[in-house]
Design an enzyme around this catalytic site. Sequence first.
Site, PDB file in Angstrom:
ATOM      1  N   ARG A 155      37.235   0.475  35.046  1.00 60.94           N
ATOM      2  CA  ARG A 155      38.473   0.550  34.246  1.00 60.94           C
ATOM      3  C   ARG A 155      39.682   0.789  35.154  1.00 60.94           C
ATOM      4  O   ARG A 155      40.593   1.542  34.806  1.00 60.94           O
ATOM      5  CB  ARG A 155      38.382   1.676  33.214  1.00 60.94           C
ATOM      6  CG  ARG A 155      37.360   1.487  32.130  1.00 60.94           C
ATOM      7  CD  ARG A 155      37.687   0.283  31.247  1.00 60.94           C
ATOM      8  NE  ARG A 155      36.886   0.260  30.058  1.00 60.94           N
ATOM      9  CZ  ARG A 155      35.641  -0.229  30.020  1.00 60.94           C
ATOM     10  NH1 ARG A 155      35.096  -0.754  31.088  1.00 60.94           N
ATOM     11  NH2 ARG A 155      34.970  -0.212  28.881  1.00 60.94           N
ATOM     12  N   SER A 228      37.955   2.963  23.196  1.00 57.46           N
ATOM     13  CA  SER A 228      37.642   4.252  23.817  1.00 57.46           C
ATOM     14  C   SER A 228      38.942   4.938  24.212  1.00 57.46           C
ATOM     15  O   SER A 228      39.739   4.364  24.952  1.00 57.46           O
ATOM     16  CB  SER A 228      36.812   4.048  25.089  1.00 57.46           C
ATOM     17  OG  SER A 228      35.600   3.422  24.785  1.00 57.46           O
ATOM     18  N   GLU A 324      41.842   6.998  28.703  1.00 55.38           N
ATOM     19  CA  GLU A 324      41.779   5.614  29.162  1.00 55.38           C
ATOM     20  C   GLU A 324      43.026   4.878  28.678  1.00 55.38           C
ATOM     21  O   GLU A 324      43.539   3.989  29.332  1.00 55.38           O
ATOM     22  CB  GLU A 324      40.521   4.942  28.595  1.00 55.38           C
ATOM     23  CG  GLU A 324      40.236   3.607  29.222  1.00 55.38           C
ATOM     24  CD  GLU A 324      39.423   2.696  28.340  1.00 55.38           C
ATOM     25  OE1 GLU A 324      40.033   1.916  27.590  1.00 55.38           O
ATOM     26  OE2 GLU A 324      38.187   2.755  28.406  1.00 55.38           O
TER      27      GLU A 324
HETATM   28  N1  EPU Z   1      27.186   8.669  22.022  1.00 60.22           N
HETATM   29  C1  EPU Z   1      26.904   9.701  21.170  1.00 60.22           C
HETATM   30  N2  EPU Z   1      27.781   9.951  20.154  1.00 60.22           N
HETATM   31  C2  EPU Z   1      28.908   9.209  19.955  1.00 60.22           C
HETATM   32  C3  EPU Z   1      29.198   8.154  20.830  1.00 60.22           C
HETATM   33  C4  EPU Z   1      28.307   7.891  21.860  1.00 60.22           C
HETATM   34  O1  EPU Z   1      25.906  10.404  21.325  1.00 60.22           O
HETATM   35  O2  EPU Z   1      29.638   9.515  19.004  1.00 60.22           O
HETATM   36  C5  EPU Z   1      26.233   8.350  23.099  1.00 60.22           C
HETATM   37  C6  EPU Z   1      25.503   7.044  22.806  1.00 60.22           C
HETATM   38  O3  EPU Z   1      24.362   7.244  22.025  1.00 60.22           O
HETATM   39  C7  EPU Z   1      25.154   6.558  24.182  1.00 60.22           C
HETATM   40  C8  EPU Z   1      26.316   7.058  25.027  1.00 60.22           C
HETATM   41  O4  EPU Z   1      26.935   8.119  24.295  1.00 60.22           O
HETATM   42  O5  EPU Z   1      23.987   7.141  24.668  1.00 60.22           O
HETATM   43  C9  EPU Z   1      27.327   5.977  25.362  1.00 60.22           C
HETATM   44  O6  EPU Z   1      27.834   5.394  24.171  1.00 60.22           O
HETATM   45  P1  EPU Z   1      28.071   3.796  24.039  1.00 60.22           P
HETATM   46  O7  EPU Z   1      26.915   3.061  24.574  1.00 60.22           O
HETATM   47  O8  EPU Z   1      28.534   3.529  22.655  1.00 60.22           O
HETATM   48  O9  EPU Z   1      29.223   3.467  25.062  1.00 60.22           O
HETATM   49  P2  EPU Z   1      30.491   4.281  25.581  1.00 60.22           P
HETATM   50  O10 EPU Z   1      30.198   4.808  26.940  1.00 60.22           O
HETATM   51  O11 EPU Z   1      30.963   5.255  24.560  1.00 60.22           O
HETATM   52  C10 EPU Z   1      31.538   2.208  26.776  1.00 60.22           C
HETATM   53  C11 EPU Z   1      32.933   1.650  26.926  1.00 60.22           C
HETATM   54  C12 EPU Z   1      33.277   0.803  25.711  1.00 60.22           C
HETATM   55  C13 EPU Z   1      32.267  -0.320  25.588  1.00 60.22           C
HETATM   56  C14 EPU Z   1      30.865   0.311  25.440  1.00 60.22           C
HETATM   57  C15 EPU Z   1      29.788  -0.729  25.413  1.00 60.22           C
HETATM   58  C16 EPU Z   1      34.165   3.272  28.274  1.00 60.22           C
HETATM   59  C17 EPU Z   1      35.164   4.380  28.273  1.00 60.22           C
HETATM   60  N3  EPU Z   1      33.869   2.758  27.076  1.00 60.22           N
HETATM   61  O12 EPU Z   1      31.571   3.103  25.674  1.00 60.22           O
HETATM   62  O13 EPU Z   1      34.554   0.226  25.936  1.00 60.22           O
HETATM   63  O14 EPU Z   1      32.539  -1.146  24.470  1.00 60.22           O
HETATM   64  O15 EPU Z   1      30.606   1.164  26.587  1.00 60.22           O
HETATM   65  O16 EPU Z   1      29.673  -1.282  26.680  1.00 60.22           O
HETATM   66  O17 EPU Z   1      33.682   2.886  29.340  1.00 60.22           O
HETATM   67  C18 EPU Z   1      36.887   0.540  25.604  1.00 60.22           C
HETATM   68  O18 EPU Z   1      36.988   0.635  26.833  1.00 60.22           O
HETATM   69  O19 EPU Z   1      37.889   0.621  24.850  1.00 60.22           O
HETATM   70  C19 EPU Z   1      35.569   0.376  25.010  1.00 60.22           C
HETATM   71  C20 EPU Z   1      35.375   0.366  23.693  1.00 60.22           C
END
Ligand code: EPU
Length: 336
Positions: A155, A228, A324
């Site tokens: 990012r 995010s 972010e």
């Molecule tokens: N999780 C929870 N509770 C929640 C949310 C997440 O326990 O309320 C856990 C999930 O179960 C998982 C982990 O946290 O084990 C990560 O969650 P997720 O896979 O949904 O991805 P993320 O890290 O929250 C990132 C990107 C997203 C992208 C997704 C999918 C960042 C900051 N965010 O989210 O990007 O769509 O992976 O690849 O890197 C964005 O940048 O705006 C964005 C939406």
Amino acid sequence: MIREHVRLDRFNTFGLPAVAERYLPLRHPEQLSGSAFERAPDLVLGGGSNLLLMEEIPGLTVHVLLSGIEWTDGRGRFRVAAGTDWNQFVRYTLEAGFPGMENLILIPGTVGASPVQNIGAYGAEVSEFITAVHAWEYGRGPVTLSPADCNFGYRDSRFKHEPGRYLITSVEFDLSERRPLKLAYGAIGSELERRGISDPTPADVANAVTHIRRSKLPDWFFLGNSGSFFKNPVVDRADYERLAADHPDMPSYPIDDESVKLPAGWLIDRAGLRGTGTERVGSYDKQALVLVNRGQARGTDVLAFSEDVRQIVHRKFGVCLEPEVRQVPAPTGQVG
Ligand code: EPU
């Protein structure tokens, strides 16, 4: 032509009320040689999908509306104008028979914004496909940056660190190389399994990602948000081990020998904040990392709630969350 006091409410996916003191739509590259582009405007607006707008946006806002996809060689090389909608471009490449970006489908925003924060999802990042970024360098003229010049990171890119230097006008992509599908990340594998697909095509992956995104991420058209809100924090291995001892079920992504990335969404969720907030702003109930405008929220409401989230997460886990999204105007003491 520059207009005064233009509302930006419809031009930011959070749906926050904001007024630009002066506003210039950039529709033709020829406009760049005009006096308005001798120095950086105060805000360059693309799809408005990564912004936290305060109510008054002083100075000049340039809205990048340059659009068009040029398929330069018939073999998977594309040059795309900065204001083109990202998702439309991804769909275009898939329909034209050039897979590669299926994991990046449905990300809101414009093509010109994609290198700025090196957008990514489901194990893919846009920097894997970029071969050149064309920009207007204020006070200088048109320039072309190679991927190495762009300093891409998680990012992150040179454009975030030198905010007043370039206005991105178009981006070149190379999708000619056939790459293996990326199926390992998150729920893609289980979604394909649920659909009974064992030998997926890129279109199957695109459909699976579309389904996962729709089930977890709110559609900003109905519920304002900027995806995010925070980055996933990177912590020292020692801090990670201390946390993992207390929370054995905490997911984590090793970066190298010294550092580990933690999911901010999990930290916010486990701090008890998923789905909480006020009648105006809160954390989304299906994905804690997404802050949503529940109606009538102002930039100050979102900022105050995000500060509460940071403090509560810090108190519980000792981890600092960094936004972010980009706050405009920037808080004092912070560039960009
Ligand atoms: N999780 C929870 N509770 C929640 C949310 C997440 O326990 O309320 C856990 C999930 O179960 C998982 C982990 O946290 O084990 C990560 O969650 P997720 O896979 O949904 O991805 P993320 O890290 O929250 C990132 C990107 C997203 C992208 C997704 C999918 C960042 C900051 N965010 O989210 O990007 O769509 O992976 O690849 O890197 C964005 O940048 O705006 C964005 C939406």
